[in-house]
Design an enzyme around this catalytic site. Structure first.
Site, mmCIF file in Angstrom:
data_model
loop_
_atom_site.group_PDB
_atom_site.id
_atom_site.type_symbol
_atom_site.label_atom_id
_atom_site.label_comp_id
_atom_site.label_asym_id
_atom_site.label_seq_id
_atom_site.Cartn_x
_atom_site.Cartn_y
_atom_site.Cartn_z
ATOM 1 N N CYS A 77 0.832 -1.207 0.000
ATOM 2 C CA CYS A 77 0.000 0.000 0.000
ATOM 3 C C CYS A 77 0.868 1.258 0.000
ATOM 4 O O CYS A 77 1.752 1.404 0.855
ATOM 5 C CB CYS A 77 -0.912 0.005 1.222
ATOM 6 S SG CYS A 77 -1.961 1.474 1.322
ATOM 7 N N CYS A 83 -1.085 5.607 7.258
ATOM 8 C CA CYS A 83 -2.431 5.109 7.540
ATOM 9 C C CYS A 83 -2.441 4.173 8.746
ATOM 10 O O CYS A 83 -1.558 3.326 8.901
ATOM 11 C CB CYS A 83 -2.976 4.402 6.301
ATOM 12 S SG CYS A 83 -4.647 3.744 6.522
ATOM 13 N N PHE A 305 -23.242 -16.067 22.434
ATOM 14 C CA PHE A 305 -22.883 -14.957 21.541
ATOM 15 C C PHE A 305 -23.089 -15.408 20.090
ATOM 16 O O PHE A 305 -22.219 -15.271 19.242
ATOM 17 C CB PHE A 305 -21.434 -14.506 21.756
ATOM 18 C CG PHE A 305 -21.082 -14.162 23.175
ATOM 19 C CD1 PHE A 305 -21.295 -12.885 23.663
ATOM 20 C CD2 PHE A 305 -20.531 -15.116 24.027
ATOM 21 C CE1 PHE A 305 -20.960 -12.559 24.984
ATOM 22 C CE2 PHE A 305 -20.197 -14.811 25.336
ATOM 23 C CZ PHE A 305 -20.416 -13.529 25.818
ATOM 24 N N ASN A 310 -24.150 -17.774 12.670
ATOM 25 C CA ASN A 310 -23.009 -18.166 11.838
ATOM 26 C C ASN A 310 -22.494 -19.562 12.172
ATOM 27 O O ASN A 310 -22.119 -20.323 11.281
ATOM 28 C CB ASN A 310 -21.888 -17.133 12.003
ATOM 29 C CG ASN A 310 -20.730 -17.348 11.045
ATOM 30 O OD1 ASN A 310 -20.906 -17.417 9.834
ATOM 31 N ND2 ASN A 310 -19.527 -17.451 11.592
ATOM 32 N N CYS A 400 -11.444 -13.222 19.710
ATOM 33 C CA CYS A 400 -10.866 -12.123 18.930
ATOM 34 C C CYS A 400 -9.906 -11.299 19.775
ATOM 35 O O CYS A 400 -9.476 -10.220 19.351
ATOM 36 C CB CYS A 400 -11.960 -11.240 18.332
ATOM 37 S SG CYS A 400 -13.087 -10.525 19.550
#
Length: 444
Positions: A77, A83, A305, A310, A400
């Site tokens: 990038c 960024c 959760f 999913n 996560c």
């Protein structure tokens, strides 16, 4: 007495990088004190300048690389140096995986006070154009008479890095960022759009424009023409999250969709719903979770959760029954909608406070042989502390945040009698330091 801030030494310094921090910054030891330097890799000798002096550590800005690492690659990038969207593009993809796996195992050892009996092979996907959800910031700059569209700067989140492309975003939006900027530049009220949410399904991409004031008729027309030309669904958000509505096409339903082809299941979701950002990795993750569950026809499974189902819906095809529990009532409605559209009848969904296991037990007076937990970054502390009231033989934990996984692992293993059978990373976010992982616990 007021503390005096240490004076920064602005002369350049040279140091060797000895390790990486959890967020991917190089760590140098200068006079025994840790200095964190973004963009530096282990083994490298770098020239840097101090940017912050703290009691226990310092921070520095990378000036040059005196001795580069063989693990260093050229970032793809052109906006990478400024960024804040990525932090590891300067590291080879293979080394990124090794770093994340090592970080996970280190945290499990240090804070979980245990080690898995085996380590899973990392789950990976394509490294580029993988990200199906993102939030682009926008700002009209009076002096330049032009609009900035991009992500927040890495070193100063108050500012926006103006980007022309983003190689980690869905390929369609990657190539259309310049057209988005041109659209806002032509609008009558250029200050109206504060941010643009991007959400992609398998076949469609939606944009949610956060408009701070009502759009003029002329601006509405320009957005419609843009959406028609570049083939987007466009939503407007004039207020809070509940104000989002489908603006174009006006007769379109409000949902995008993604498929789990191995299970012949199609999920519909609203662009504001939580879904995994990496569709390819999500398919592999669901399959791995189901394999680790070792489901039998007689199993009754609790999915905590559960979101829009999913994991629940594919698991339901391999067991007697799945009960999904979710804190967000809207997601429970979405889960039921997806179960119905996929003709899956052996599932039930409930909305409950997932910090209160007894509330869950009162809603669902059933014995569960297996549990899947997929919590937010804060983890599942209250659930694992009260896991005795559920007493499953097997737990699959999708995480996560490896720090809260390690904390919860310590409770499950050292207080609740579970054994950490296996664990491993899933590279949901290539080129960032985010670590997604999965762990299997078995009742001892």
């Amino acid at each position: 007495m007021r503390k005096v801030k240490p004076k920064l030494n602005l002369t350049s310094q040279t140091a060797r990088i000895v390790n990486l921090s959890h967020d991917g910054r190089g760590i140098a030891r200068v006079n025994g004190k840790a200095t964190f330097i973004q963009g530096a890799l282990p083994g490298e000798v770098v020239e840097f300048q101090y940017t912050r002096i703290k009691k226990d550590f310092d921070e520095g800005k990378l000036l040059s690389i005196v001795e580069p690492s063989t693990l260093r690659v050229e970032p793809k990038c052109p906006h990478y140096q400024m960024c804040g969207g990525c932090s590891l593009q300067h590291m080879s993809a293979e080394e990124q995986i090794r770093f994340k796996q090592s970080h996970l195992l280190d945290l499990l050892s240090r804070y979980g006070h245990t080690e898995p009996q085996s380590v899973l092979s990392p789950l990976t996907s394509h490294h580029w154009n993988y990200r199906n959800k993102a939030r682009l910031s926008t700002r009209f700059v009076e002096k330049k008479q032009s609009t900035m569209v991009g992500f927040r700067e890495r070193n100063n989140p108050r500012f926006i890095t103006e980007i022309n492309q983003c190689p980690i975003l869905n390929s369609k939006i990657d190539t259309d960022i310049v057209h988005l900027r041109k659209l806002i530049d032509t609008m009558e009220d250029k200050h109206c759009i504060a941010q643009i949410e991007v959400a992609a399904g398998d076949n469609e991409v939606a944009l949610i424009f956060r408009n701070l004031s009502p759009l003029t008729e002329q601006d509405e027309l320009k957005i419609r023409e843009f959406a028609q030309q570049f083939q987007y669904k466009v939503f407007l958000q004039p207020g809070g999250l509940d104000s989002v509505f489908c603006f174009y096409p006006s007769d379109a339903h409000a949902y995008l969709s993604y498929e789990l082809p191995d299970y012949q299941i199609t999920f519909q979701f609203h662009p504001n719903d939580f879904t995994q950002v990496n569709a390819e990795l999500n398919r592999k993750m669901v399959t791995q979770a189901i394999q680790l569950m070792e489901l039998k026809n007689s199993d009754i499974v609790l999915d905590l959760f559960c979101g829009l189902g999913n994991f629940s819906l594919p698991m339901a095809k391999h067991c007697s029954r799945v009960i999904g529990v979710e804190g967000n009532k809207n997601m429970v409605e979405r889960a039921y909608m997806n179960a119905k559209s996929n003709h899956i009848t052996n599932v039930d969904f409930y909305a409950a406070n997932l910090d209160d296991v007894m509330e869950v037990r009162n809603l669902v007076n059933t014995s569960f042989s297996k549990v899947l937990i997929d919590p937010p970054r804060s983890g599942a502390l209250e659930i694992v502390k009260q896991i005795d009231s559920i007493d499953p033989e097997r737990i699959v934990y999708v995480s996560c945040n490896p720090i809260t996984l390690a904390r919860d692992t310590d409770i499950l293993v050292n207080q609740k009698g579970y054994v950490l059978i296996t664990a491993g990373v899933m590279d949901m976010f290539p080129h960032t330091a985010h670590v997604e992982s999965i762990a299997l616990f078995q009742k001892g």
